[in-house]
Design a protein around this motif. Structure first.
Motif, PDB file in Angstrom:
ATOM      1  N   GLY A   1       0.813  -1.212   0.000  1.00  0.00           N
ATOM      2  CA  GLY A   1       0.000   0.000   0.000  1.00  0.00           C
ATOM      3  C   GLY A   1       0.845   1.260   0.000  1.00  0.00           C
ATOM      4  O   GLY A   1       0.518   2.235  -0.679  1.00  0.00           O
ATOM      5  N   LEU A   2       1.932   1.247   0.768  1.00  0.00           N
ATOM      6  CA  LEU A   2       2.834   2.402   0.761  1.00  0.00           C
ATOM      7  C   LEU A   2       3.485   2.584  -0.609  1.00  0.00           C
ATOM      8  O   LEU A   2       3.624   3.717  -1.085  1.00  0.00           O
ATOM      9  CB  LEU A   2       3.925   2.239   1.820  1.00  0.00           C
ATOM     10  N   ALA A   3       3.883   1.490  -1.235  1.00  0.00           N
ATOM     11  CA  ALA A   3       4.469   1.589  -2.572  1.00  0.00           C
ATOM     12  C   ALA A   3       3.442   2.160  -3.549  1.00  0.00           C
ATOM     13  O   ALA A   3       3.761   3.043  -4.353  1.00  0.00           O
ATOM     14  CB  ALA A   3       4.959   0.221  -3.043  1.00  0.00           C
TER      15      ALA A   3
ATOM     16  N   PHE B   1       2.903   6.005  -2.672  1.00  0.00           N
ATOM     17  CA  PHE B   1       4.000   6.862  -3.131  1.00  0.00           C
ATOM     18  C   PHE B   1       4.093   6.891  -4.658  1.00  0.00           C
ATOM     19  O   PHE B   1       4.514   7.892  -5.225  1.00  0.00           O
ATOM     20  CB  PHE B   1       5.327   6.435  -2.511  1.00  0.00           C
ATOM     21  N   LEU B   2       3.701   5.800  -5.320  1.00  0.00           N
ATOM     22  CA  LEU B   2       3.672   5.800  -6.778  1.00  0.00           C
ATOM     23  C   LEU B   2       2.643   6.816  -7.287  1.00  0.00           C
ATOM     24  O   LEU B   2       2.897   7.548  -8.238  1.00  0.00           O
ATOM     25  CB  LEU B   2       3.351   4.404  -7.307  1.00  0.00           C
ATOM     26  N   ASN B   3       1.495   6.861  -6.625  1.00  0.00           N
ATOM     27  CA  ASN B   3       0.450   7.798  -7.049  1.00  0.00           C
ATOM     28  C   ASN B   3       0.744   9.236  -6.640  1.00  0.00           C
ATOM     29  O   ASN B   3       0.278  10.167  -7.285  1.00  0.00           O
ATOM     30  CB  ASN B   3      -0.906   7.378  -6.482  1.00  0.00           C
TER      31      ASN B   3
ATOM     32  N   ILE C   1      -0.190  13.705   4.934  1.00  0.00           N
ATOM     33  CA  ILE C   1      -0.695  12.345   4.845  1.00  0.00           C
ATOM     34  C   ILE C   1       0.424  11.324   4.676  1.00  0.00           C
ATOM     35  O   ILE C   1       0.368  10.226   5.240  1.00  0.00           O
ATOM     36  CB  ILE C   1      -1.755  12.212   3.721  1.00  0.00           C
ATOM     37  N   HIS C   2       1.491  11.662   3.972  1.00  0.00           N
ATOM     38  CA  HIS C   2       2.604  10.712   3.808  1.00  0.00           C
ATOM     39  C   HIS C   2       3.324  10.479   5.136  1.00  0.00           C
ATOM     40  O   HIS C   2       3.778   9.387   5.415  1.00  0.00           O
ATOM     41  CB  HIS C   2       3.563  11.170   2.712  1.00  0.00           C
TER      42      HIS C   2
ATOM     43  N   ALA D   1       2.186   5.338  10.848  1.00  0.00           N
ATOM     44  CA  ALA D   1       1.307   4.189  11.086  1.00  0.00           C
ATOM     45  C   ALA D   1       1.972   2.884  10.662  1.00  0.00           C
ATOM     46  O   ALA D   1       1.809   1.850  11.330  1.00  0.00           O
ATOM     47  CB  ALA D   1      -0.005   4.389  10.339  1.00  0.00           C
ATOM     48  N   PHE D   2       2.743   2.926   9.596  1.00  0.00           N
ATOM     49  CA  PHE D   2       3.450   1.734   9.137  1.00  0.00           C
ATOM     50  C   PHE D   2       4.455   1.256  10.183  1.00  0.00           C
ATOM     51  O   PHE D   2       4.497   0.074  10.528  1.00  0.00           O
ATOM     52  CB  PHE D   2       4.144   2.035   7.809  1.00  0.00           C
TER      53      PHE D   2
END
Length: 170
Positions: free
Chosen positions: A74-76, A79-81, A96-97, A103-104
């Motif tokens: 989900g993080l990948a 960050f891709l988007n 948000i990042h 949270a991760f």
């Protein structure tokens, strides 16, 4: 012994991924960004260990592993988007990042608490994380200088996040 090396490898690759994320395009002062990343990631990890030991000891290890793997993917994807060639992965505005990264690492801390890892032991891994953060930045700078703006190298942090998810499956 295998748990120690998988935790060490996971922390090292996480630091490498965060370092490469930071070095793609930096709007912040690099020193400020490093201090922010190390403090956010490790304080979230530490708080996750404390919280996981007190409240989430009943969670099955397989469940936390699956959640962390899904979070890596989900993080990948996130960050891709969110990537923009002029802003990089860490835009100048927005929080948000930072919330997703916190949270991760909180989830990773909960997983390590369920494994029975001491928060003091992870404090010893802080220099490894910081060194790999610097190494990731150095590697990304070297790749950027060798390829002179090639379009493929900017996805290295995302590949490292996916690899981080694969490490968690071990």
């Amino acid at each position: 012994m295998m748990t120690f090396f998988t935790i060490l490898l996971f922390i090292a690759v996480a630091g490498l991924a965060m370092g490469t994320l930071a070095a793609v395009k930096v709007w912040y002062s690099l020193t400020t960004l490093f201090i922010l990343l190390v403090s956010l990631c490790f304080s979230s990890l530490w708080f996750g260990i404390i919280l996981g030991g007190m409240l989430f000891g009943w969670l099955p290890l397989l469940f936390t592993k699956i959640v962390i793997v899904l979070c890596c993917l989900g993080l990948a994807w996130f960050f891709l988007n969110k990537f923009h060639p002029s802003y990089g992965y860490f835009p100048y505005r927005g929080w948000i990042h930072w919330i997703f990264l916190g949270a991760f690492f909180l989830l990773i801390g909960i997983d390590y608490a369920n494994l029975g890892i001491s928060s003091w032991f992870l404090l010893l891994l802080l220099p490894v994380f910081a060194a790999m953060l610097f190494a990731g930045t150095f590697i990304m700078w070297k790749i950027k200088s060798m390829l002179r703006g090639g379009p493929v190298f900017i996805y290295l942090p995302l590949v490292l996040l996916v690899f981080l998810g694969l490490i968690k499956l071990i």
